[in-house]
Design a protein around this motif. Structure first.
Motif, mmCIF file in Angstrom:
data_model
loop_
_atom_site.group_PDB
_atom_site.id
_atom_site.type_symbol
_atom_site.label_atom_id
_atom_site.label_comp_id
_atom_site.label_asym_id
_atom_site.label_seq_id
_atom_site.Cartn_x
_atom_site.Cartn_y
_atom_site.Cartn_z
ATOM 1 N N VAL A 77 0.842 -1.199 0.000
ATOM 2 C CA VAL A 77 0.000 0.000 0.000
ATOM 3 C C VAL A 77 0.875 1.246 0.000
ATOM 4 O O VAL A 77 0.617 2.193 -0.751
ATOM 5 C CB VAL A 77 -0.972 -0.003 1.204
ATOM 6 N N GLN A 78 1.923 1.263 0.810
ATOM 7 C CA GLN A 78 2.790 2.440 0.857
ATOM 8 C C GLN A 78 3.476 2.678 -0.490
ATOM 9 O O GLN A 78 3.576 3.817 -0.950
ATOM 10 C CB GLN A 78 3.832 2.318 1.968
ATOM 11 N N SER A 79 3.908 1.620 -1.136
ATOM 12 C CA SER A 79 4.522 1.744 -2.462
ATOM 13 C C SER A 79 3.519 2.293 -3.472
ATOM 14 O O SER A 79 3.846 3.169 -4.283
ATOM 15 C CB SER A 79 5.047 0.388 -2.915
ATOM 16 N N PHE A 80 2.283 1.798 -3.425
ATOM 17 C CA PHE A 80 1.209 2.255 -4.304
ATOM 18 C C PHE A 80 0.946 3.750 -4.079
ATOM 19 O O PHE A 80 0.894 4.531 -5.030
ATOM 20 C CB PHE A 80 -0.043 1.423 -4.022
ATOM 21 N N LEU A 81 0.807 4.148 -2.810
ATOM 22 C CA LEU A 81 0.566 5.554 -2.493
ATOM 23 C C LEU A 81 1.729 6.432 -2.939
ATOM 24 O O LEU A 81 1.517 7.522 -3.494
ATOM 25 C CB LEU A 81 0.321 5.726 -0.995
ATOM 26 N N ASP A 82 2.953 5.972 -2.708
ATOM 27 C CA ASP A 82 4.129 6.745 -3.117
ATOM 28 C C ASP A 82 4.136 6.989 -4.625
ATOM 29 O O ASP A 82 4.442 8.086 -5.088
ATOM 30 C CB ASP A 82 5.415 6.034 -2.706
#
Length: 93
Positions: A77-82
């Motif tokens: 999720v953090q990679s997607f948001l970034d």
């Protein structure tokens, strides 16, 4: 003692157009004319970002929909948001 408000991510209201195609979503950055294709898991997260969601909301949705460990879901999720932030497709509030 006051709690710190959670960061809410939301699809940008200007410069972004999107359409669902089956269980996938196509996103267009209308300013740069760049298309992004989201698979069913990206589409799952994107639809939650339309109304606004926290990282915890997105991780919970991913864990509920897939056989993934919460730690891995959090990293994904953090990679997607970034990535979405880097391209200016979402806003932070």
């Amino acid at each position: 003692m006051t709690g710190r408000a959670a960061v809410v991510y939301r699809v940008g209201r200007t410069g972004t157009a999107w359409r669902q195609a089956g269980d996938e979503i196509v996103v267009l950055d209308t300013e740069s004319s760049v298309y992004f294709g989201l698979d069913r898991f990206g589409a799952l997260l994107w639809t939650r970002l339309v109304d606004g969601a926290t990282t915890a909301d997105l991780v919970a949705a991913l864990v509920a929909a897939t056989p993934v460990e919460p730690e891995r879901a959090g990293a994904d999720v953090q990679s997607f948001l970034d990535t979405l932030l880097r391209y200016g497709l979402i806003q932070v509030s």
